[in-house]
Design a protein around this motif. Sequence first.
Motif, short mmCIF file in Angstrom:
data_model
loop_
_atom_site.label_atom_id
_atom_site.label_comp_id
_atom_site.label_asym_id
_atom_site.label_seq_id
_atom_site.Cartn_x
_atom_site.Cartn_y
_atom_site.Cartn_z
N LEU A 21 32.04 -35.50 77.05
CA LEU A 21 33.09 -36.40 77.55
C LEU A 21 32.72 -37.01 78.91
CD1 LEU A 21 36.34 -34.44 76.63
CD2 LEU A 21 35.51 -36.58 75.62
N ARG A 22 32.00 -36.25 79.71
CA ARG A 22 31.63 -36.72 81.05
C ARG A 22 30.31 -37.49 81.09
NH1 ARG A 22 33.32 -31.33 84.39
NH2 ARG A 22 35.54 -31.50 83.94
N PHE B 269 31.13 -18.25 71.78
CA PHE B 269 30.76 -19.45 71.04
C PHE B 269 31.89 -20.48 71.03
CE2 PHE B 269 27.51 -16.51 69.57
CZ PHE B 269 26.39 -17.32 69.69
N TRP B 270 33.13 -20.01 70.99
CA TRP B 270 34.27 -20.91 71.08
C TRP B 270 34.24 -21.66 72.42
CZ3 TRP B 270 38.17 -23.22 68.66
CH2 TRP B 270 39.26 -23.67 69.40
N TRP B 271 33.99 -20.89 73.50
CA TRP B 271 33.94 -21.52 74.83
C TRP B 271 32.72 -22.42 74.98
CZ3 TRP B 271 35.45 -16.28 77.25
CH2 TRP B 271 36.84 -16.16 77.27
N MET B 272 31.60 -22.04 74.37
CA MET B 272 30.41 -22.90 74.46
C MET B 272 30.71 -24.24 73.81
SD MET B 272 27.34 -22.74 75.74
CE MET B 272 26.85 -24.41 76.12
N ARG B 273 31.45 -24.22 72.72
CA ARG B 273 31.86 -25.47 72.09
C ARG B 273 32.69 -26.31 73.07
NH1 ARG B 273 36.24 -27.72 69.91
NH2 ARG B 273 37.51 -25.91 70.32
N LEU B 274 33.58 -25.67 73.82
CA LEU B 274 34.39 -26.38 74.81
C LEU B 274 33.53 -26.91 75.96
CD1 LEU B 274 37.53 -24.05 75.00
CD2 LEU B 274 37.28 -26.21 73.75
N VAL B 275 32.55 -26.13 76.38
CA VAL B 275 31.63 -26.58 77.45
C VAL B 275 30.87 -27.81 76.99
CG1 VAL B 275 29.54 -25.97 78.74
CG2 VAL B 275 31.41 -24.32 78.54
#
Length: 190
Positions: A180-181, A168-174
Amino acid sequence: MCSMINAAVVGVWGMLWLMKTTPVSAAESRVVAAAMMGYFMEELFWPMITKKNEQEPPSWSDIIHHVAGILLISSATLDDIYVSRFPSFAIVEISTVWLNLGWFAMKDGRTSDDTIKTIGKIFAFSFFVIRCLWIPYASWQSFQLKPFTSRTHQGVCLGLIVVVCLQFWWMRLVITQILLRAPKGKKGGG
């Protein structure tokens, strides 16, 4: 390249076993588990040993991921009940294949064409479905395999909780990277 090979072999192996009706053998699961542990150890220790890293130094979430992976896999291989569940978790690597393909595309200079956008969408979708939906479900099933009195079971459950939280931490980063893009909308009317 190690990440791509590990992800492809382990992810496809997990998918193939989940599609079969016969259970995976403990011996085969342990071989795949050993290969994954070797990958985690290489990813964790090689940059430290060589003091070289073409990429950024590992983040804290990467270090936690690799240490949790090593501890979780080594704990799980101690008991056949967890070894039989290994294909359910091995499929997590399917999303890593798409992450690596995106990395290769960027290294090849394909940052402005549709290739990177398509790979990014497939990566985000596969990451969400496999890591944020399937892995918590498979973890919950694993929690219920034994009474919580076994030290091995406690260790495996704790490791799975850490791994699920990291997803879930990484999903937030994804999601942050996607936002941003994303092209900015035009202001004003018509």
